[in-house]
Motif scaffolding. Sequence first.
Motif, PDB file in Angstrom:
ATOM      1  N   MET A 172      68.744  44.785  40.297  1.00 48.63           N
ATOM      2  CA  MET A 172      69.559  43.605  40.010  1.00 48.63           C
ATOM      3  C   MET A 172      69.376  43.210  38.544  1.00 48.63           C
ATOM      4  O   MET A 172      68.244  43.001  38.106  1.00 48.63           O
ATOM      5  N   PRO A 173      70.468  43.117  37.793  1.00 43.45           N
ATOM      6  CA  PRO A 173      70.331  42.647  36.417  1.00 43.45           C
ATOM      7  C   PRO A 173      69.836  41.197  36.421  1.00 43.45           C
ATOM      8  O   PRO A 173      70.306  40.380  37.211  1.00 43.45           O
ATOM      9  N   VAL A 174      68.872  40.901  35.578  1.00 45.12           N
ATOM     10  CA  VAL A 174      68.325  39.544  35.563  1.00 45.12           C
ATOM     11  C   VAL A 174      68.687  38.781  34.292  1.00 45.12           C
ATOM     12  O   VAL A 174      68.516  37.561  34.228  1.00 45.12           O
ATOM     13  N   SER A 175      69.150  39.486  33.285  1.00 47.63           N
ATOM     14  CA  SER A 175      69.422  38.827  32.007  1.00 47.63           C
ATOM     15  C   SER A 175      70.550  39.547  31.295  1.00 47.63           C
ATOM     16  O   SER A 175      70.700  40.766  31.436  1.00 47.63           O
ATOM     17  N   PHE A 176      71.350  38.801  30.563  1.00 41.94           N
ATOM     18  CA  PHE A 176      72.441  39.438  29.815  1.00 41.94           C
ATOM     19  C   PHE A 176      72.716  38.647  28.553  1.00 41.94           C
ATOM     20  O   PHE A 176      72.374  37.468  28.447  1.00 41.94           O
ATOM     21  N   LYS A 177      73.292  39.302  27.598  1.00 46.46           N
ATOM     22  CA  LYS A 177      73.830  38.580  26.443  1.00 46.46           C
ATOM     23  C   LYS A 177      74.999  39.374  25.892  1.00 46.46           C
ATOM     24  O   LYS A 177      75.022  40.607  25.954  1.00 46.46           O
ATOM     25  N   VAL A 178      75.984  38.646  25.380  1.00 44.22           N
ATOM     26  CA  VAL A 178      77.200  39.267  24.874  1.00 44.22           C
ATOM     27  C   VAL A 178      77.374  38.898  23.404  1.00 44.22           C
ATOM     28  O   VAL A 178      77.282  37.732  23.028  1.00 44.22           O
ATOM     29  N   GLY A 179      77.595  39.916  22.614  1.00 40.78           N
ATOM     30  CA  GLY A 179      77.856  39.694  21.200  1.00 40.78           C
ATOM     31  C   GLY A 179      78.820  40.742  20.700  1.00 40.78           C
ATOM     32  O   GLY A 179      78.956  41.808  21.297  1.00 40.78           O
ATOM     33  N   HIS A 180      79.499  40.421  19.632  1.00 43.87           N
ATOM     34  CA  HIS A 180      80.438  41.377  19.046  1.00 43.87           C
ATOM     35  C   HIS A 180      80.667  41.010  17.591  1.00 43.87           C
ATOM     36  O   HIS A 180      80.272  39.914  17.144  1.00 43.87           O
ATOM     37  N   GLU A 181      81.302  41.887  16.892  1.00 44.30           N
ATOM     38  CA  GLU A 181      81.591  41.593  15.495  1.00 44.30           C
ATOM     39  C   GLU A 181      82.638  40.478  15.388  1.00 44.30           C
ATOM     40  O   GLU A 181      83.576  40.412  16.200  1.00 44.30           O
ATOM     41  N   LEU A 182      82.447  39.604  14.432  1.00 44.72           N
ATOM     42  CA  LEU A 182      83.430  38.559  14.131  1.00 44.72           C
ATOM     43  C   LEU A 182      83.977  38.838  12.741  1.00 44.72           C
ATOM     44  O   LEU A 182      83.212  38.945  11.771  1.00 44.72           O
ATOM     45  N   ARG A 183      85.289  38.970  12.673  1.00 37.54           N
ATOM     46  CA  ARG A 183      85.917  39.352  11.398  1.00 37.54           C
ATOM     47  C   ARG A 183      86.657  38.167  10.766  1.00 37.54           C
ATOM     48  O   ARG A 183      87.016  37.208  11.445  1.00 37.54           O
ATOM     49  N   LEU A 184      86.887  38.290   9.497  1.00 40.82           N
ATOM     50  CA  LEU A 184      87.597  37.232   8.770  1.00 40.82           C
ATOM     51  C   LEU A 184      88.989  37.000   9.347  1.00 40.82           C
ATOM     52  O   LEU A 184      89.448  35.863   9.465  1.00 40.82           O
ATOM     53  N   TYR A 185      89.638  38.088   9.744  1.00 39.43           N
ATOM     54  CA  TYR A 185      90.988  37.973  10.321  1.00 39.43           C
ATOM     55  C   TYR A 185      90.937  38.374  11.790  1.00 39.43           C
ATOM     56  O   TYR A 185      90.878  39.549  12.105  1.00 39.43           O
ATOM     57  N   GLU A 186      90.937  37.377  12.650  1.00 39.12           N
ATOM     58  CA  GLU A 186      90.912  37.605  14.090  1.00 39.12           C
ATOM     59  C   GLU A 186      92.283  37.300  14.689  1.00 39.12           C
ATOM     60  O   GLU A 186      92.937  36.345  14.289  1.00 39.12           O
ATOM     61  N   HIS A 187      92.703  38.124  15.673  1.00 38.57           N
ATOM     62  CA  HIS A 187      93.997  37.890  16.325  1.00 38.57           C
ATOM     63  C   HIS A 187      93.897  36.838  17.435  1.00 38.57           C
ATOM     64  O   HIS A 187      94.811  36.070  17.663  1.00 38.57           O
ATOM     65  N   ASP A 188      92.756  36.842  18.118  1.00 34.14           N
ATOM     66  CA  ASP A 188      92.574  35.882  19.206  1.00 34.14           C
ATOM     67  C   ASP A 188      92.539  34.464  18.619  1.00 34.14           C
ATOM     68  O   ASP A 188      91.751  34.186  17.699  1.00 34.14           O
ATOM     69  N   PRO A 189      93.366  33.553  19.124  1.00 34.54           N
ATOM     70  CA  PRO A 189      93.439  32.204  18.541  1.00 34.54           C
ATOM     71  C   PRO A 189      92.101  31.464  18.522  1.00 34.54           C
ATOM     72  O   PRO A 189      91.782  30.770  17.551  1.00 34.54           O
ATOM     73  N   LYS A 190      91.300  31.603  19.586  1.00 35.41           N
ATOM     74  CA  LYS A 190      90.007  30.900  19.615  1.00 35.41           C
ATOM     75  C   LYS A 190      89.057  31.454  18.559  1.00 35.41           C
ATOM     76  O   LYS A 190      88.326  30.706  17.908  1.00 35.41           O
ATOM     77  N   GLU A 208      66.649  44.468  21.379  1.00 41.74           N
ATOM     78  CA  GLU A 208      67.496  45.655  21.527  1.00 41.74           C
ATOM     79  C   GLU A 208      68.821  45.464  20.797  1.00 41.74           C
ATOM     80  O   GLU A 208      69.349  46.377  20.166  1.00 41.74           O
ATOM     81  N   GLN A 209      69.355  44.255  20.907  1.00 37.64           N
ATOM     82  CA  GLN A 209      70.616  43.967  20.243  1.00 37.64           C
ATOM     83  C   GLN A 209      70.467  44.063  18.723  1.00 37.64           C
ATOM     84  O   GLN A 209      71.368  44.532  18.024  1.00 37.64           O
ATOM     85  N   GLU A 210      69.327  43.639  18.233  1.00 39.57           N
ATOM     86  CA  GLU A 210      69.097  43.707  16.785  1.00 39.57           C
ATOM     87  C   GLU A 210      69.079  45.162  16.305  1.00 39.57           C
ATOM     88  O   GLU A 210      69.662  45.492  15.270  1.00 39.57           O
ATOM     89  N   VAL A 211      68.439  46.018  17.080  1.00 41.54           N
ATOM     90  CA  VAL A 211      68.406  47.450  16.728  1.00 41.54           C
ATOM     91  C   VAL A 211      69.833  47.995  16.701  1.00 41.54           C
ATOM     92  O   VAL A 211      70.237  48.704  15.773  1.00 41.54           O
ATOM     93  N   TRP A 212      70.599  47.658  17.743  1.00 42.57           N
ATOM     94  CA  TRP A 212      71.994  48.120  17.823  1.00 42.57           C
ATOM     95  C   TRP A 212      72.809  47.590  16.634  1.00 42.57           C
ATOM     96  O   TRP A 212      73.562  48.331  16.001  1.00 42.57           O
ATOM     97  N   ALA A 213      72.623  46.298  16.329  1.00 46.43           N
ATOM     98  CA  ALA A 213      73.412  45.678  15.259  1.00 46.43           C
ATOM     99  C   ALA A 213      73.113  46.328  13.904  1.00 46.43           C
ATOM    100  O   ALA A 213      74.019  46.571  13.109  1.00 46.43           O
ATOM    101  N   LEU A 214      71.851  46.605  13.661  1.00 45.95           N
ATOM    102  CA  LEU A 214      71.500  47.244  12.390  1.00 45.95           C
ATOM    103  C   LEU A 214      72.106  48.650  12.307  1.00 45.95           C
ATOM    104  O   LEU A 214      72.584  49.059  11.251  1.00 45.95           O
ATOM    105  N   GLY A 243      60.236  36.862  29.025  1.00 42.21           N
ATOM    106  CA  GLY A 243      60.557  37.692  27.867  1.00 42.21           C
ATOM    107  C   GLY A 243      61.786  38.569  28.008  1.00 42.21           C
ATOM    108  O   GLY A 243      62.038  39.421  27.155  1.00 42.21           O
ATOM    109  N   HIS A 244      62.569  38.383  29.080  1.00 40.65           N
ATOM    110  CA  HIS A 244      63.748  39.248  29.266  1.00 40.65           C
ATOM    111  C   HIS A 244      64.800  39.015  28.180  1.00 40.65           C
ATOM    112  O   HIS A 244      65.379  39.960  27.651  1.00 40.65           O
TER     113      HIS A 244
END
Length: 92
Positions: free
Chosen positions: A1-19, A62-68, A54-55
């Motif tokens: 069972m997954p116990v922890s999650f986080k979602v992140g993505h690149e944010l660009r100067l020009y985004e199409h999504d209004p939010k 892990e996300q930091e490694v991926w982001a770099l 610590g989850h």
Amino acid sequence: MPVSFKVGHELRLYEHDPKLADLVAQLEDCVEFDNRRVLYQWIGGTRSDWRGQGHFRALTEEQEVWALAQRLRRDLVKTKNKFYEMRAVSRS
Ligand SMILES: CC(C)(COP(=O)(O)OP(=O)(O)OC[C@H]1O[C@@H](n2cnc3c(N)ncnc32)[C@H](O)[C@@H]1OP(=O)(O)O)[C@@H](O)C(=O)NCCC(=O)NCCS
């Protein structure tokens, strides 16, 4: 069972999504988008029975490694005051 999650993505100067475009506009005075790739972290959590072990910290590392590896150089975390506990991990 997954116990922890986080979602992140690149944010660009020009985004199409209004939010996202609105968010970029709000950040205009404090985040430089030119010449750097920005990682935007916007949601995450740990199941209540599994907190304090610590989850989320492990996911953050892990996300930091991926982001770099993706050459994302600026880390931007958004939360709201009502998500009080998120303020503690936003500095992680
Ligand atoms: C915040 C949350 C993600 C922390 O998850 P967790 O797996 O318990 O966190 P960890 O055990 O990995 O701790 C990560 C860091 O945050 C700190 N921390 C965690 N919960 C904290 C709390 N309630 N108060 C203060 N610090 C806290 C830990 O001390 C740790 O700091 P360190 O890395 O400097 O040692 C979890 O409490 C949660 O899911 N809360 C609700 C999230 C939410 O509201 N989501 C919706 C909006 S996005």
